[in-house]
Design an enzyme around this catalytic site. Structure first.
Site, PDB file in Angstrom:
ATOM      1  N   SER A  48       0.866  -1.225  -0.025  1.00 55.95           N
ATOM      2  CA  SER A  48      -0.007  -0.028   0.075  1.00 55.95           C
ATOM      3  C   SER A  48       0.823   1.111  -0.027  1.00 55.95           C
ATOM      4  O   SER A  48       1.607   1.431  -0.927  1.00 55.95           O
ATOM      5  CB  SER A  48      -0.991   0.053   0.984  1.00 55.95           C
ATOM      6  N   ASP A  68      -9.878  -5.136  -5.153  1.00 56.69           N
ATOM      7  CA  ASP A  68      -9.183  -4.202  -4.487  1.00 56.69           C
ATOM      8  C   ASP A  68     -10.039  -2.905  -4.626  1.00 56.69           C
ATOM      9  O   ASP A  68     -10.059  -2.333  -5.642  1.00 56.69           O
ATOM     10  CB  ASP A  68      -7.740  -4.127  -4.782  1.00 56.69           C
ATOM     11  N   HIS A 117      -7.591  -5.625  -0.778  1.00 57.43           N
ATOM     12  CA  HIS A 117      -6.227  -4.981  -0.351  1.00 57.43           C
ATOM     13  C   HIS A 117      -5.708  -5.599   0.881  1.00 57.43           C
ATOM     14  O   HIS A 117      -4.361  -5.723   0.770  1.00 57.43           O
ATOM     15  CB  HIS A 117      -6.600  -3.583   0.214  1.00 57.43           C
TER      16      HIS A 117
END
Length: 408
Positions: free
Chosen positions: A180, A350, A383
């Site tokens: 991320s 995601d 995610h």
């Protein structure tokens, strides 16, 4: 009425984009380091040694004075794997979390332990402002000036300091893993040539260089709120998810149509396929943590503008003072050396690292040497699956390990 803890968890997961011979080493990443014996503390004591691994605690000073905590797992539970010259690998978490990110699951499922058991020398970074990285040469974390930074500074100071430190301690080039915002910081830093000569390769999990197609409703609302309130938000230097100001901000978001604060995990990150309840409980006990409000505003600007640029002070004169131009400079990802081995893994579910945004990233890497770029698409992953999924070892980590082992 108190906010449900799912709200706090949701905020942390929302901006995950946007982780025995104990010793602590003190020193700048640019200078000599001295080590003293201390009792095991921090992540070593709470999350590593308890599983039967050796662990060392270090502190690294950045060039702008921040003191960062790092943990080293020098070997697996069976220490001989990998030989004497184990390859060092550095793990970098996202925003509002810390190095615990890589230790949430069992040793058989957590990336840090998997790497150690496969013969790697594992180093875990903890970004400035997180619970173990609150030190500074001259400032206290209660000072507003302490929080005057965004991910620009993480790319310019924190990442180079940690890579340089690991390189100096091991004498070997470093493999890097970011998730991320840990990918955002890496891409920005690499595009400016920082430390690329000390890297062996880099793995980017759920990369978030571009965010304009983010599909989470609450994420878009939050980004709009941060950009729209830039002047007042900057007055609150520390973005503390547990403080009253942020709690009120979250309450406002929860009242918006289409936002379900009791189901934020899915609403924010997409439909994660492979998390178990115990992982969620462990995460709730540890996250989210503070970051700089300026950092949150900068992330929101990335969502709004659809480009990767330095912090926008929303005033041409102030931008001119900082950058010598009216608009903030853009990070040119095509400047990343074409021969730097990159592993990119992203998911079809995601909501933060949307497939279209990852494709934009990959397009910026289209001139990368063909044998130096490996891309993995996991249709069912969202995610959080990349760092907490119980199937991540079989689906992502084993492929990444094979990629690392092919690099010279």
């Amino acid at each position: 009425m108190a906010l449900p803890r799912w709200v706090f968890m949701g905020l942390g997961l929302l901006l995950l984009l946007l982780n025995i011979v104990p010793e602590r080493a003190y020193g700048s990443s640019r200078g000599a380091v001295s080590a003293v014996q201390i009792p095991p503390v921090g992540l070593c004591a709470s999350s590593v040694i308890v599983h039967g691994y050796k662990c060392q605690e270090f502190e690294v000073k950045t060039e702008d004075g921040y003191v960062l905590s790092m943990q080293r797992i020098p070997e697996g539970r069976v220490g001989g794997i990998g030989g004497k010259d184990k390859k060092p690998v550095l793990l970098q978490h996202g925003v509002l979390v810390d190095g615990m990110t890589w230790l949430l699951n069992s040793p058989e499922q957590s990336l840090a332990f998997i790497l150690a058991d496969n013969g790697f020398d594992v180093w875990i970074a903890n970004g400035r402002g997180t619970r173990y990285s609150l030190g500074h040469a001259t400032l206290q974390s209660t000072d507003a000036k302490y929080w005057n930074w965004s991910w620009d500074e993480l790319a310019l100071y924190d990442l180079p300091a940690t890579i340089d430190f690991v390189y100096g301690q091991t004498g070997q080039k470093v493999d890097y893993v970011g998730h991320s915002m840990g990918t955002l910081v890496a891409l920005a830093s690499f595009s400016q040539g920082n430390m690329v000569d000390k890297l062996r390769s880099a793995a980017l999990l759920s990369p978030v260089a571009y965010l304009s197609h983010m599909t989470t409703v609450i994420g878009v609302l939050a980004a709009q709120a941060f950009v729209g309130e830039i002047t007042t938000l900057i007055g609150v230097a520390e973005f503390n998810p547990h403080g009253p100001l942020v709690a009120n901000f979250l309450k406002t978001l929860c009242l918006a149509p289409g936002v379900d604060c009791y189901n934020l995990l899915t609403a924010l990150t997409g439909r994660n396929c492979c998390l178990n309840e115990s992982i969620v409980e462990t995460l709730l006990k540890n996250e989210p943590q503070s970051t700089a409000t300026k950092n949150m505003v900068h992330l929101a600007q990335t969502v709004r503008d659809g480009i990767l640029s330095k912090f926008d002070y929303a005033n041409p004169n102030i931008n001119l003072e900082h950058y010598g131009q009216a608009k903030p400079p853009v990070y040119n990802l095509s400047n990343i050396p074409n021969n730097l081995p990159l592993f990119v893994s992203y998911g079809g579910q995601d909501s933060l690292a949307d497939v279209r945004d990852v494709e934009t990233l990959l397009d910026s890497l289209k001139f990368h040497d063909g044998d130096k770029l490996q891309v993995q698409f996991v249709k069912d992953y969202a995610h959080a699956d990349f760092i907490m999924g119980v199937t991540a070892k079989d689906i992502v980590y084993n492929t990444m390990l094979a990629f690392f082992k092919r690099q010279l």
